[in-house]
Every structure is written in C-alpha cells, then in structure tokens.
Design a protein around this motif. Structure first.
Motif, PDB file in Angstrom:
ATOM      1  N   SER A 118       0.843  -1.193   0.000  1.00  0.00           N
ATOM      2  CA  SER A 118       0.000   0.000   0.000  1.00  0.00           C
ATOM      3  C   SER A 118       0.876   1.240   0.000  1.00  0.00           C
ATOM      4  O   SER A 118       2.012   1.202   0.481  1.00  0.00           O
ATOM      5  CB  SER A 118      -0.947   0.019   1.203  1.00  0.00           C
ATOM      6  N   THR A 164      -4.880   5.365   2.438  1.00  0.00           N
ATOM      7  CA  THR A 164      -3.909   4.471   1.810  1.00  0.00           C
ATOM      8  C   THR A 164      -4.464   3.949   0.492  1.00  0.00           C
ATOM      9  O   THR A 164      -5.668   3.738   0.346  1.00  0.00           O
ATOM     10  CB  THR A 164      -3.567   3.288   2.727  1.00  0.00           C
ATOM     11  N   GLY A 218       5.680  -3.744   7.500  1.00  0.00           N
ATOM     12  CA  GLY A 218       4.785  -3.318   6.436  1.00  0.00           C
ATOM     13  C   GLY A 218       4.014  -4.481   5.860  1.00  0.00           C
ATOM     14  O   GLY A 218       4.069  -5.610   6.350  1.00  0.00           O
ATOM     15  N   GLY A 219       3.298  -4.210   4.769  1.00  0.00           N
ATOM     16  CA  GLY A 219       2.522  -5.266   4.149  1.00  0.00           C
ATOM     17  C   GLY A 219       3.378  -6.308   3.462  1.00  0.00           C
ATOM     18  O   GLY A 219       3.023  -7.486   3.429  1.00  0.00           O
ATOM     19  N   HIS A 249      -7.652  -8.152  10.056  1.00  0.00           N
ATOM     20  CA  HIS A 249      -7.963  -6.759  10.385  1.00  0.00           C
ATOM     21  C   HIS A 249      -9.014  -6.676  11.489  1.00  0.00           C
ATOM     22  O   HIS A 249      -8.928  -5.803  12.368  1.00  0.00           O
ATOM     23  CB  HIS A 249      -8.456  -6.026   9.135  1.00  0.00           C
ATOM     24  N   GLY A 265       4.128   0.891  10.610  1.00  0.00           N
ATOM     25  CA  GLY A 265       3.739  -0.021   9.550  1.00  0.00           C
ATOM     26  C   GLY A 265       2.390  -0.642   9.856  1.00  0.00           C
ATOM     27  O   GLY A 265       1.992  -0.773  11.019  1.00  0.00           O
ATOM     28  N   GLY A 266       1.679  -1.045   8.802  1.00  0.00           N
ATOM     29  CA  GLY A 266       0.356  -1.615   8.986  1.00  0.00           C
ATOM     30  C   GLY A 266       0.338  -2.828   9.891  1.00  0.00           C
ATOM     31  O   GLY A 266      -0.614  -3.049  10.642  1.00  0.00           O
ATOM     32  N   ARG A 312      -0.348  -2.802  13.823  1.00  0.00           N
ATOM     33  CA  ARG A 312      -1.680  -2.767  14.420  1.00  0.00           C
ATOM     34  C   ARG A 312      -2.008  -4.062  15.156  1.00  0.00           C
ATOM     35  O   ARG A 312      -2.878  -4.085  16.013  1.00  0.00           O
ATOM     36  CB  ARG A 312      -2.740  -2.548  13.333  1.00  0.00           C
ATOM     37  N   ASP A 322      -1.879   6.143  13.760  1.00  0.00           N
ATOM     38  CA  ASP A 322      -2.127   5.193  12.675  1.00  0.00           C
ATOM     39  C   ASP A 322      -0.779   4.704  12.174  1.00  0.00           C
ATOM     40  O   ASP A 322      -0.103   5.397  11.411  1.00  0.00           O
ATOM     41  CB  ASP A 322      -2.924   5.839  11.545  1.00  0.00           C
ATOM     42  N   ALA A 340       0.120   2.721   9.925  1.00  0.00           N
ATOM     43  CA  ALA A 340       0.260   2.614   8.470  1.00  0.00           C
ATOM     44  C   ALA A 340       0.606   3.946   7.826  1.00  0.00           C
ATOM     45  O   ALA A 340       1.159   3.982   6.723  1.00  0.00           O
ATOM     46  CB  ALA A 340      -1.023   2.056   7.860  1.00  0.00           C
TER      47      ALA A 340
END
Length: 451
Positions: free
Chosen positions: A17, A41, A180-181, A260, A322-323, A326, A347, A349
C-alpha cells in the motif's frame, strides 16, 4: 532546499500500500485520499485493461475478472526490474511504479488545486547509495511528471511522525520496528534537531503482513476443505489457470479481513460463502500462527543492536510503525521480548508519510554558500556537506546576473537529500565548469563569476 511555499507531494511508496500528502510551506500536510474509497492508503496494485493502466482500488476490483492482467507487490522486483506479462503486454516494475506515482500526482494536484512539480519519496534504509533501486525510484518519479525528486529514508521519516505521548528528544536512540505489508525493516536512529541519523539497519524482504495473510490463507484451506472442495474441483488443475487464481485471491482477501477484525476484537466469526459454516479465529490463534514469522523480526532487531555494539540499556524506545504494527500480537511480543519502552503513533500505516510531511518544513534551509577569491573573475567553490554530491541542474545561465543568497545550482547528496548552492554576494555568472550529472567534491571550482 527547505519547506517553502512551493507545493510538494510527499510519497510513502509501499510494497502493498502507498500513501501521499501535499505539503505547502509550514502547514500540516494534507493526506491525498484514494479516489474510489476515500481512504488515506492506496493499494499498490495495477491492472492493464488492454488500453490503459488502472491503479489502486480500480485495479483491485478488476483482479478477479482477469487475474493474469493484475499485479501487486511489484516494488519487490525493482532491483532486477525484469518485465512481467500483464494481459497482452509486458511491463517492467519501474513502469508499474510510474503508473502509481502518476496517479498519486494527479490526485495530489486535484487536492492542491494546481500543479505539483516537486516530490519527496521515502525509501527503505536498505536502499544504499549505490543501490540501483534508488536511481529507478527517482527515474520513475521524474517519468510520472515531477521535475525535482528527493529521497528520504523511511526510518528517518517514521521518527518524525507524531507519536503518542511526549516527543523524542535530540540524542535519543530509537529502534524503529517497521512491519509493512510486504517487508520488515528495522533501523537504529539517533534523534537530531533537523535530521535523524540512521546508525544501522536490517531488513527481511519476505516477512510482512501479506506473509501473515498467506499463512492464515493456508490454514483456511486446511480447515475449510469440506466447503472449499467443490470450488477446488471446479477450478482448473493448473496453478496459473484463472479460476485457480481467483480462488486463491478470494481466500487471501478473506484471511486479510479476519486479521484486520482481530485488531479490534479478541475473536471473530465470519463467512467465506453465504452457505459455508462460520469460520472462527481468535487473537491467540493468529498469534500462534504468526509466531515464527514475528520471531524472525525480533531476531532481526536484536541482531542489529548487537552488531552495532549498542547496549540495550542505551536504546531510548522502540517505535512500532507499519500496517502490521496494528496487530496486538506484535505489540505484546515487543513489550515482552525487548523489555524496552514501546512508543506508538495514531495510525501506524501512515507513520512514514506523516513523518515525512513533518520533516519537510522543519528540515531548514539546506543551502551552502560559495567560497570565492579576490580575483576579478571569481571561481565559485562550495563546502559540500558530507562529501561529494551530484550536480542535478544549474538554476542560472552564463551571462545572467544574480543577487546574494540566490540559489545557483542544485545538488543531490549520497543520502538522497537535495541542497542548493547559493551566492554569497551579487554577481554575474561567467562560465560553467561542471556540467549537470557530474560529481562535485568539496572545494571544486564549479563556475566562474564576475562581481
């Protein structure tokens, strides 16, 4: 260079993303929304429809109709930059990056209400000064329509992000944990007034949120054999058949949705198909599944600190961004295993893009004044900070008069930062001695001028 009234598009180009913000002067950056969803994003995804390249959510929504025309995580292929087939054409990863950056620029200009010629693009600290990915990212941004492109290390940007609680102080040592992703990156950063110094870094290119999704998708395939069997039997036998690709995409999207939901709930129950039994998953289940992968990220952090010879007691805090940060399993692991203060952002991300947007106006006037001699024709030389730099362009031409403090040329340091070479006194440029693209060492005569 500094944060001026010139509009700048700050871009965090991620593996899975991306995000961007428009910065003008000292004002807080405005996040560029994804045009379809309005989210901050954008999926780093492209889809070739036979005539044009669709990006972001538009690409994601077309992927199941023609899986062979869809691509994601192409940032991972930027080093080799080998072309891949999308539909009826071949595209290099750099071309896919150009498509994403061009779309971000168009939406950024729509938000700003005018053209944006300058970009700051964040890159992993693992992109060293001679890494071809640096040059390709700059070339992609220029091909996307930006005249001036600056690179900023991701951990430096993340350390500028607004954190929960008291801000970091100059001199603090911060271990940036960036899950990250598509990748994991860690760096030890020394906090400064205007610039943070990366003391060392390490990365895992096969360890990100999507890898956790893949692990969970594998478990769903095993647990759901009974209700997936009819779909599997109807899919073509070959792994690359469109039906097989569609099923794999659907299961992976379902796994991501479950993951998520577990960021906000201790357990979740969801349906892959309306007539399928509910699939149940708890945070504990997900943590157990992801434990080997998260353990690798932890080892990467401890190995980095050990390699740098820094006692853990001297590390001020761990900054989780980074996502993937979370996930409660990540924060629990960091607190339990590293035993260091854990700092977070609102956040995770968006930490990198928001940090870069805050860094830009606070980076100060990045200008260096000329060193001259008392001769009638003055040779101009500059004390380049940090060693040599590459001359990007001349901002004045021979015969042109200039005033004191006016930028004469722009250079790029090995770090990717841009600096302006300025005049200490008024004069007229007589002759250029260094062409654009050449290396400039400290003290080298770059031009001749007349008082």
């Amino acid at each position: 260079m500094s944060g001026t009234s010139e509009p700048v598009l700050v871009v965090d180009f991620g593996t899975t993303s991306s995000s961007a913000a428009v910065v003008v002067g000292a004002a807080e950056g405005r996040t560029v929304p994804e045009p379809v969803t309005g989210a901050a994003t954008w999926p780093s995804a492209v889809f070739w429809d036979g005539q044009q390249m669709l990006v972001g959510t538009l690409a994601e929504r077309r992927k199941r109709s023609e899986p062979e025309s869809f691509a994601a995580e192409f940032k991972r292929g930027l080093a080799a930059d080998a072309s891949v087939v999308l539909g009826n054409r071949r595209f290099r990863p750099i071309e896919q990056v150009v498509a994403m950056l061009a779309a971000l620029r168009v939406e950024g200009e729509r938000l700003h209400g005018g053209p944006i010629a300058r970009a700051v693009v964040t890159v992993p600290a693992s992109y060293g000064s001679h890494d071809p990915r640096r040059a390709r990212m700059i070339a992609a941004a220029e091909a996307a329509g930006f005249d001036t492109v600056e690179l900023l290390p991701e951990p430096v940007a993340a350390a500028f992000a607004p954190i929960v609680g008291a801000p970091f102080e100059p001199g603090d040592l911060v271990l940036v944990y960036d899950l990250g992703g598509g990748t994991f990156d860690t760096a030890l950063v020394r906090i400064g007034e205007r610039w943070h110094e990366v003391l060392g870094h390490a990365a895992l290119d096969d360890c990100g949120g999507r890898d956790i999704d893949a692990l969970l998708a594998g478990r769903i395939h095993i647990d759901g054999q009974e209700w997936l069997a009819p779909l599997l039997s109807s899919a073509a036998a070959t792994p690359t058949a469109p039906a097989t690709l569609r099923l794999g995409m659907a299961v992976t999207d379902f796994a991501q949705r479950l993951k998520h939901q577990l960021s906000d709930a201790p357990a979740v129950e969801d349906f892959f198909l309306p007539n399928a039994p509910p699939y149940r998953l708890s945070r504990t289940d997900l943590g157990t599944l992801a434990a080997p992968l998260l353990g690798r990220t932890l080892a990467c952090c401890t190995d980095l600190v050990t390699r740098l010879g820094v006692p853990p007691s001297e590390v001020t805090a761990v900054l989780a961004v980074g996502g993937g940060a979370r996930m409660p399993a990540v924060t629990e692991l960091l607190q339990r295993a590293l035993r260091l203060p854990l700092r977070t952002v609102e956040d995770p991300a968006l930490a990198t893009v928001r940090g870069a947007a805050r860094w830009l106006p606070s980076s100060g006037p990045r200008r260096v004044s000329a060193q001259t001699s008392p001769e009638p024709t003055l040779p101009l030389a500059f004390p380049i900070p940090g060693g040599s730099a590459r001359l990007l362009r001349w901002l004045v031409v021979p015969g042109q008069a200039y005033l004191a403090g006016v930028p004469l040329a722009r250079v790029r340091l090995p770090s990717g930062a841009l600096w302006d070479l300025t005049a200490t006194a008024p004069g007229t440029l007589d002759r250029l001695l260094i062409p654009p693209g050449a290396e400039v060492a400290p003290g080298t005569w770059v031009a001749l001028a007349r008082p």
